[in-house]
Design an enzyme around this catalytic site. Structure first.
Site, PDB file in Angstrom:
ATOM      1  CE1 TYR A 265      -3.713  -2.223   5.135  1.00  0.00           C
ATOM      2  CE2 TYR A 265      -3.280   0.097   4.681  1.00  0.00           C
ATOM      3  CZ  TYR A 265      -3.567  -1.176   4.230  1.00  0.00           C
ATOM      4  OH  TYR A 265      -3.702  -1.419   2.881  1.00  0.00           O
TER       5      TYR A 265
ATOM      6  CB  SER B 232      -0.889   0.014   1.246  1.00  0.00           C
ATOM      7  OG  SER B 232      -1.538   1.264   1.364  1.00  0.00           O
TER       8      SER B 232
HETATM    9  N1  NAP Z   1      -8.741  -0.655  -1.381  1.00  0.00           N
HETATM   10  C1  NAP Z   1      -7.738   0.160  -1.143  1.00  0.00           C
HETATM   11  O1  NAP Z   1      -7.908   1.397  -1.093  1.00  0.00           O
HETATM   12  C2  NAP Z   1      -6.346  -0.379  -0.956  1.00  0.00           C
HETATM   13  C3  NAP Z   1      -5.268   0.513  -1.029  1.00  0.00           C
HETATM   14  C4  NAP Z   1      -3.975   0.026  -0.857  1.00  0.00           C
HETATM   15  C5  NAP Z   1      -3.776  -1.325  -0.618  1.00  0.00           C
HETATM   16  N2  NAP Z   1      -4.837  -2.166  -0.548  1.00  0.00           N
HETATM   17  C6  NAP Z   1      -4.566  -3.574  -0.277  1.00  0.00           C
HETATM   18  O2  NAP Z   1      -5.149  -4.353  -1.325  1.00  0.00           O
HETATM   19  C7  NAP Z   1      -5.576  -5.619  -0.812  1.00  0.00           C
HETATM   20  C8  NAP Z   1      -7.047  -5.836  -1.153  1.00  0.00           C
HETATM   21  O3  NAP Z   1      -7.801  -4.742  -0.684  1.00  0.00           O
HETATM   22  P1  NAP Z   1      -9.366  -4.607  -1.012  1.00  0.00           P
HETATM   23  O4  NAP Z   1      -9.736  -3.190  -0.775  1.00  0.00           O
HETATM   24  O5  NAP Z   1      -9.664  -5.255  -2.306  1.00  0.00           O
HETATM   25  O6  NAP Z   1      -9.959  -5.490   0.190  1.00  0.00           O
HETATM   26  P2  NAP Z   1     -11.429  -6.091   0.454  1.00  0.00           P
HETATM   27  O7  NAP Z   1     -12.395  -5.581  -0.565  1.00  0.00           O
HETATM   28  O8  NAP Z   1     -11.713  -5.837   1.883  1.00  0.00           O
HETATM   29  O9  NAP Z   1     -11.170  -7.652   0.224  1.00  0.00           O
HETATM   30  C9  NAP Z   1     -10.265  -8.313   1.080  1.00  0.00           C
HETATM   31  C10 NAP Z   1     -10.027  -9.716   0.586  1.00  0.00           C
HETATM   32  O10 NAP Z   1      -9.105 -10.349   1.494  1.00  0.00           O
HETATM   33  C11 NAP Z   1      -9.659 -11.596   1.866  1.00  0.00           C
HETATM   34  N3  NAP Z   1      -9.210 -12.011   3.208  1.00  0.00           N
HETATM   35  C12 NAP Z   1      -9.386 -11.378   4.399  1.00  0.00           C
HETATM   36  N4  NAP Z   1      -8.871 -12.134   5.400  1.00  0.00           N
HETATM   37  C13 NAP Z   1      -8.366 -13.254   4.813  1.00  0.00           C
HETATM   38  C14 NAP Z   1      -7.722 -14.412   5.308  1.00  0.00           C
HETATM   39  N5  NAP Z   1      -7.486 -14.582   6.622  1.00  0.00           N
HETATM   40  N6  NAP Z   1      -7.349 -15.377   4.414  1.00  0.00           N
HETATM   41  C15 NAP Z   1      -7.589 -15.226   3.091  1.00  0.00           C
HETATM   42  N7  NAP Z   1      -8.197 -14.149   2.576  1.00  0.00           N
HETATM   43  C16 NAP Z   1      -8.577 -13.183   3.421  1.00  0.00           C
HETATM   44  C17 NAP Z   1     -11.162 -11.400   1.826  1.00  0.00           C
HETATM   45  O11 NAP Z   1     -11.793 -12.667   1.725  1.00  0.00           O
HETATM   46  P3  NAP Z   1     -13.317 -12.944   2.243  1.00  0.00           P
HETATM   47  O12 NAP Z   1     -14.148 -11.808   1.713  1.00  0.00           O
HETATM   48  O13 NAP Z   1     -13.656 -14.256   1.655  1.00  0.00           O
HETATM   49  O14 NAP Z   1     -13.280 -12.959   3.734  1.00  0.00           O
HETATM   50  C18 NAP Z   1     -11.295 -10.554   0.567  1.00  0.00           C
HETATM   51  O15 NAP Z   1     -11.286 -11.380  -0.582  1.00  0.00           O
HETATM   52  C19 NAP Z   1      -5.262  -5.585   0.682  1.00  0.00           C
HETATM   53  O16 NAP Z   1      -4.020  -6.194   0.926  1.00  0.00           O
HETATM   54  C20 NAP Z   1      -5.196  -4.097   1.000  1.00  0.00           C
HETATM   55  O17 NAP Z   1      -4.391  -3.832   2.121  1.00  0.00           O
HETATM   56  C21 NAP Z   1      -6.114  -1.723  -0.705  1.00  0.00           C
END
Ligand code: NAP
Length: 246
Positions: free
Chosen positions: A154, A141
């Site tokens: 985080y 991130s």
């Molecule tokens: N969105 C942003 O603004 C942003 C910015 C920078 C970085 N990121 C990074 O990008 C990644 C994805 O973000 P997102 O916004 O797409 O997240 P999200 O919509 O909250 O989705 C999170 C995903 O992680 C899975 N997950 C959570 N706990 C888990 C576990 N113990 N084992 C396996 N899978 C698990 C969830 O699975 P289930 O739904 O099946 O529980 C879901 O598929 C993360 O690493 C986040 O830190 C996001």
């Protein structure tokens, strides 16, 4: 010609958001994909259905990446279903924000267990199967360098992801396995839906040269680049994916 024909990928946390977009993008370039989920089976099934409807191959596999046996089972599923593993995308992540005085052990361990330990466990299990030319893509991130207030834990997990990417690029480089990180700025996903309209997000967007929030597909196309031979000379790299914010 498709860039990832005959490749097999595991994408963790691919039931929604950035992981779902990455799974679809890799599949659109010909990769067979293991779509991992922890709790959202219906989300993972929809991603698999979208991939197969488009003529691709995908299987949904439940696994909590922070549990060693489940992380191993996830990687084994790639071998059982598709016979090999070429691409690992460590995308699963949890983000919760808290000022210093409200940080608890639970807040710390929950995020470090998934964002850091989970990444190590899946990579450890995958390492045994990855062949020369394989690509590991960690989703970090921009928060590791922007260090926004209330994100000690985080941002700490994502700083760890940056460091681990560098370390593993050295450990695995001799086998011609590349390890890189994509560090997104704010992206509109199920996970950010609750605070997409917040002042916190508006402030981020105001500081973004390209003037908008990221979309999951913006990250999917970068994952294709890092998975493919187009990035054959990149390892230990951090791609800053924030519309020019850095
Ligand atoms: N969105 C942003 O603004 C942003 C910015 C920078 C970085 N990121 C990074 O990008 C990644 C994805 O973000 P997102 O916004 O797409 O997240 P999200 O919509 O909250 O989705 C999170 C995903 O992680 C899975 N997950 C959570 N706990 C888990 C576990 N113990 N084992 C396996 N899978 C698990 C969830 O699975 P289930 O739904 O099946 O529980 C879901 O598929 C993360 O690493 C986040 O830190 C996001």
């Amino acid at each position: 010609m498709s860039k990832l024909n005959n490749k097999v990928a595991v994408v963790t946390g691919a039931s929604k958001g950035i992981g779902a977009a990455i799974a679809k993008s890799l599949a659109a370039e010909g990769a067979s994909v293991i779509v991992n989920y922890a709790s959202s089976q219906s989300g993972a099934d929809k991603v698999v259905a979208a991939i197969t409807a488009a003529g691709g191959k995908a299987v949904a596999v439940k696994a909590d990446v922070s549990v060693a046996a489940e992380a191993k089972g996830l990687i084994d599923a790639a071998i059982e279903n598709f016979g090999q593993l070429d691409i690992l995308v460590n995308n699963s992540g949890i983000y919760e924000f808290s000022p210093l005085e409200e940080i608890t052990e639970e807040h710390f361990h929950k995020q470090f267990n998934v964002n850091v330990l989970g990444l190590l466990l899946t990579t450890q299990a995958a390492s045994k199967h990855l062949n020369e030319g394989a690509s590991i893509i960690n989703i970090g991130s921009l928060s590791s360098r922007l260090t926004p207030t209330n994100t000690s834990v985080y941002s700490g997990t994502k700083g760890a992801v940056d460091a681990i990417t560098g370390v593993l690029s050295r450990e695995l480089g001799a086998r011609n396995i590349r390890v890189n990180t994509i560090n997104p700025g704010p992206v509109e996903t199920e996970g950010t839906a609750d605070f997409i309209e917040s002042d916190f997000m508006k402030e981020f967007i105001a500081q973004t040269p390209l003037g908008r929030i990221g979309q999951p597909g913006d990250i999917g196309s970068l994952a294709v680049f890092l998975a493919s031979n187009d990035s054959a000379w990149l390892s230990g790299e951090q791609l800053l994916a924030g519309g020019g914010m850095r």
